[in-house]
Design a protein around this motif. Sequence first.
Motif, PDB file in Angstrom:
ATOM      1  N   PHE A  22      -7.273   5.799  -0.878  1.00 54.26           N
ATOM      2  CA  PHE A  22      -6.486   5.982  -2.095  1.00 54.26           C
ATOM      3  C   PHE A  22      -6.447   7.450  -2.499  1.00 54.26           C
ATOM      4  CE2 PHE A  22      -6.014   5.966  -6.752  1.00 54.26           C
ATOM      5  CZ  PHE A  22      -4.878   5.192  -6.904  1.00 54.26           C
ATOM      6  N   CYS A  23      -7.606   8.107  -2.462  1.00 59.55           N
ATOM      7  CA  CYS A  23      -7.682   9.520  -2.850  1.00 59.55           C
ATOM      8  C   CYS A  23      -6.875  10.419  -1.920  1.00 59.55           C
ATOM      9  CB  CYS A  23      -9.138   9.980  -2.878  1.00 59.55           C
ATOM     10  SG  CYS A  23     -10.096   9.270  -4.233  1.00 59.55           S
ATOM     11  N   MET A  24      -6.777  10.039  -0.663  1.00 61.40           N
ATOM     12  CA  MET A  24      -6.034  10.831   0.316  1.00 61.40           C
ATOM     13  C   MET A  24      -4.539  10.496   0.335  1.00 61.40           C
ATOM     14  SD  MET A  24      -8.213  12.861   1.694  1.00 61.40           S
ATOM     15  CE  MET A  24      -7.346  13.413   3.163  1.00 61.40           C
ATOM     16  N   GLY A  25      -4.154   9.481  -0.400  1.00 63.46           N
ATOM     17  CA  GLY A  25      -2.756   9.076  -0.421  1.00 63.46           C
ATOM     18  C   GLY A  25      -2.367   8.178   0.738  1.00 63.46           C
ATOM     19  N   GLN A  26      -3.342   7.773   1.544  1.00 64.93           N
ATOM     20  CA  GLN A  26      -3.031   6.837   2.625  1.00 64.93           C
ATOM     21  C   GLN A  26      -2.721   5.461   2.068  1.00 64.93           C
ATOM     22  OE1 GLN A  26      -6.638   7.300   4.855  1.00 64.93           O
ATOM     23  NE2 GLN A  26      -5.809   8.941   6.145  1.00 64.93           N
ATOM     24  N   GLN A  27      -3.301   5.155   0.932  1.00 70.62           N
ATOM     25  CA  GLN A  27      -3.007   3.919   0.217  1.00 70.62           C
ATOM     26  C   GLN A  27      -2.650   4.258  -1.228  1.00 70.62           C
ATOM     27  OE1 GLN A  27      -6.390   1.303   0.453  1.00 70.62           O
ATOM     28  NE2 GLN A  27      -6.083   0.844   2.620  1.00 70.62           N
ATOM     29  N   ALA A  28      -1.794   3.459  -1.806  1.00 72.35           N
ATOM     30  CA  ALA A  28      -1.479   3.556  -3.231  1.00 72.35           C
ATOM     31  C   ALA A  28      -1.237   2.144  -3.736  1.00 72.35           C
ATOM     32  CB  ALA A  28      -0.262   4.450  -3.467  1.00 72.35           C
ATOM     33  N   ILE A  29      -0.960   2.021  -5.004  1.00 78.84           N
ATOM     34  CA  ILE A  29      -0.727   0.706  -5.601  1.00 78.84           C
ATOM     35  C   ILE A  29       0.758   0.601  -5.938  1.00 78.84           C
ATOM     36  CG2 ILE A  29      -1.281  -0.823  -7.529  1.00 78.84           C
ATOM     37  CD1 ILE A  29      -3.997   0.673  -7.697  1.00 78.84           C
ATOM     38  N   TRP A  30       1.458  -0.174  -5.152  1.00 77.01           N
ATOM     39  CA  TRP A  30       2.876  -0.453  -5.362  1.00 77.01           C
ATOM     40  C   TRP A  30       3.001  -1.909  -5.797  1.00 77.01           C
ATOM     41  CZ3 TRP A  30       7.156   2.837  -4.144  1.00 77.01           C
ATOM     42  CH2 TRP A  30       6.810   4.070  -3.584  1.00 77.01           C
ATOM     43  N   LEU A  31       3.708  -2.137  -6.897  1.00 78.89           N
ATOM     44  CA  LEU A  31       3.843  -3.486  -7.440  1.00 78.89           C
ATOM     45  C   LEU A  31       5.294  -3.764  -7.806  1.00 78.89           C
ATOM     46  CD1 LEU A  31       0.805  -3.351  -9.893  1.00 78.89           C
ATOM     47  CD2 LEU A  31       0.848  -4.537  -7.706  1.00 78.89           C
ATOM     48  N   PHE A  74       0.793  -1.224   0.000  1.00 79.67           N
ATOM     49  CA  PHE A  74       0.000   0.000   0.000  1.00 79.67           C
ATOM     50  C   PHE A  74       0.829   1.279   0.000  1.00 79.67           C
ATOM     51  CE2 PHE A  74      -3.252  -2.825   2.011  1.00 79.67           C
ATOM     52  CZ  PHE A  74      -4.256  -2.645   1.072  1.00 79.67           C
ATOM     53  N   GLY A  75       2.086   1.205   0.441  1.00 76.27           N
ATOM     54  CA  GLY A  75       2.826   2.444   0.582  1.00 76.27           C
ATOM     55  C   GLY A  75       4.323   2.248   0.542  1.00 76.27           C
ATOM     56  N   LEU A  76       5.025   3.381   0.435  1.00 79.96           N
ATOM     57  CA  LEU A  76       6.477   3.373   0.370  1.00 79.96           C
ATOM     58  C   LEU A  76       7.096   2.657   1.556  1.00 79.96           C
ATOM     59  CD1 LEU A  76       9.158   4.438  -0.884  1.00 79.96           C
ATOM     60  CD2 LEU A  76       8.788   6.560   0.391  1.00 79.96           C
ATOM     61  N   TYR A  77       6.532   2.885   2.739  1.00 81.19           N
ATOM     62  CA  TYR A  77       7.130   2.344   3.959  1.00 81.19           C
ATOM     63  C   TYR A  77       6.371   1.143   4.520  1.00 81.19           C
ATOM     64  CZ  TYR A  77       9.488   6.838   3.700  1.00 81.19           C
ATOM     65  OH  TYR A  77      10.209   7.922   3.264  1.00 81.19           O
ATOM     66  N   SER A  78       5.528   0.517   3.697  1.00 84.08           N
ATOM     67  CA  SER A  78       4.807  -0.660   4.164  1.00 84.08           C
ATOM     68  C   SER A  78       5.794  -1.739   4.605  1.00 84.08           C
ATOM     69  CB  SER A  78       3.909  -1.226   3.054  1.00 84.08           C
ATOM     70  OG  SER A  78       2.916  -0.308   2.687  1.00 84.08           O
ATOM     71  N   ARG A  79       5.568  -2.297   5.768  1.00 87.06           N
ATOM     72  CA  ARG A  79       6.490  -3.299   6.293  1.00 87.06           C
ATOM     73  C   ARG A  79       6.272  -4.644   5.597  1.00 87.06           C
ATOM     74  NH1 ARG A  79       6.713  -1.994  12.811  1.00 87.06           N
ATOM     75  NH2 ARG A  79       7.464   0.160  12.579  1.00 87.06           N
ATOM     76  N   LYS A  80       7.341  -5.403   5.543  1.00 86.21           N
ATOM     77  CA  LYS A  80       7.326  -6.653   4.785  1.00 86.21           C
ATOM     78  C   LYS A  80       6.188  -7.590   5.185  1.00 86.21           C
ATOM     79  CE  LYS A  80      10.473 -10.054   2.832  1.00 86.21           C
ATOM     80  NZ  LYS A  80      11.883 -10.513   2.726  1.00 86.21           N
ATOM     81  N   PRO A  81       5.842  -7.713   6.478  1.00 86.58           N
ATOM     82  CA  PRO A  81       4.725  -8.611   6.814  1.00 86.58           C
ATOM     83  C   PRO A  81       3.387  -8.215   6.183  1.00 86.58           C
ATOM     84  CG  PRO A  81       6.041  -8.138   8.762  1.00 86.58           C
ATOM     85  CD  PRO A  81       6.535  -7.216   7.682  1.00 86.58           C
ATOM     86  N   THR A  82       3.274  -6.953   5.738  1.00 89.17           N
ATOM     87  CA  THR A  82       2.020  -6.517   5.116  1.00 89.17           C
ATOM     88  C   THR A  82       2.029  -6.660   3.599  1.00 89.17           C
ATOM     89  OG1 THR A  82       2.688  -4.189   4.839  1.00 89.17           O
ATOM     90  CG2 THR A  82       1.736  -4.829   6.978  1.00 89.17           C
ATOM     91  N   TYR A  97      -1.567   8.858  -5.203  1.00 90.42           N
ATOM     92  CA  TYR A  97      -1.416  10.277  -4.898  1.00 90.42           C
ATOM     93  C   TYR A  97      -0.217  10.439  -3.981  1.00 90.42           C
ATOM     94  CZ  TYR A  97      -2.326  14.861  -2.875  1.00 90.42           C
ATOM     95  OH  TYR A  97      -2.186  16.168  -2.449  1.00 90.42           O
ATOM     96  N   ARG A  98       0.681  11.358  -4.338  1.00 87.29           N
ATOM     97  CA  ARG A  98       1.960  11.473  -3.649  1.00 87.29           C
ATOM     98  C   ARG A  98       1.969  12.570  -2.576  1.00 87.29           C
ATOM     99  NH1 ARG A  98       6.660  10.990  -8.093  1.00 87.29           N
ATOM    100  NH2 ARG A  98       7.843  11.196  -6.166  1.00 87.29           N
ATOM    101  N   GLY A  99       0.800  13.067  -2.204  1.00 96.52           N
ATOM    102  CA  GLY A  99       0.726  14.131  -1.214  1.00 96.52           C
ATOM    103  C   GLY A  99       0.609  13.630   0.212  1.00 96.52           C
ATOM    104  N   ASN A 100       1.060  12.434   0.456  1.00 94.25           N
ATOM    105  CA  ASN A 100       0.992  11.836   1.781  1.00 94.25           C
ATOM    106  C   ASN A 100       2.351  11.211   2.082  1.00 94.25           C
ATOM    107  OD1 ASN A 100       0.462   9.742   3.892  1.00 94.25           O
ATOM    108  ND2 ASN A 100      -1.656  10.366   3.610  1.00 94.25           N
ATOM    109  N   ASN A 101       2.826  11.373   3.313  1.00 89.94           N
ATOM    110  CA  ASN A 101       4.162  10.856   3.623  1.00 89.94           C
ATOM    111  C   ASN A 101       4.230   9.331   3.623  1.00 89.94           C
ATOM    112  OD1 ASN A 101       2.934  10.268   6.054  1.00 89.94           O
ATOM    113  ND2 ASN A 101       4.060  11.811   7.222  1.00 89.94           N
ATOM    114  N   LYS A 102       3.091   8.667   3.500  1.00 89.34           N
ATOM    115  CA  LYS A 102       3.115   7.214   3.331  1.00 89.34           C
ATOM    116  C   LYS A 102       3.571   6.828   1.923  1.00 89.34           C
ATOM    117  CE  LYS A 102      -0.372   5.970   6.782  1.00 89.34           C
ATOM    118  NZ  LYS A 102      -1.622   5.227   7.030  1.00 89.34           N
ATOM    119  N   GLN A 103       3.527   7.802   0.996  1.00 88.31           N
ATOM    120  CA  GLN A 103       3.842   7.513  -0.405  1.00 88.31           C
ATOM    121  C   GLN A 103       5.109   8.193  -0.896  1.00 88.31           C
ATOM    122  OE1 GLN A 103       2.068   5.185  -1.302  1.00 88.31           O
ATOM    123  NE2 GLN A 103       0.369   5.424   0.097  1.00 88.31           N
TER     124      GLN A 103
END
Length: 202
Positions: A52-61, A22-30, A168-174
Amino acid sequence: MFVNESVTGDIATSNLTIQFKFGLYSRKPTWQKINLANAKESIKDKVDPAAFCMGQQAIWLTPRAHDAEGNIYFLPWLDVEDPNEHHDSIQANIETAQNLYLKLDEFGLTQGMEILLSGMGLRFIWLFILGPEWEKAFKQFITDSHSFPGIDPSPNIEKNKWFRFLGYRGNNKQDKNPADKHIHLLDKPDQIMELTEDSYLE
């Protein structure tokens, strides 16, 4: 389907998996393995539209798929940017991408291509799979900076590299440096030849 054809013939995409997070810093167990054959439906089921719209989640593959035996299949997704000014100049990234597009077009490689604007750079993607027997040729292609300048080969070569496919890249999770940016799909790949920094930012 997420991948609609194969260079190697009738690969059973139902046997191939890619990783999703879901995000740049998603931990491996997730991190989650998803089946390539129904990846689109699976991702839609996992992502919350509001988050997704808020940038809390994104699609990382991952740009690689694996079969049950551990063989690697490559998804030809290219990170395209100016080798020197990629963090500083959208215009330089556009011009690099335009030159690469023309070069690929000479070889008939723009057919079936999709182009994404990633916030500063660009992504060239094709919706097919390259089997293990194509690994050497594919790596030679993406590292040939003389013939095909502007390709950053690291996501396709280094292990545990991810593509922020949509988000959306306006969230520090992304993003390490959040900004009001998102990933945008061009309607047609040849629109790249008319792209300017102003239209990119729109």
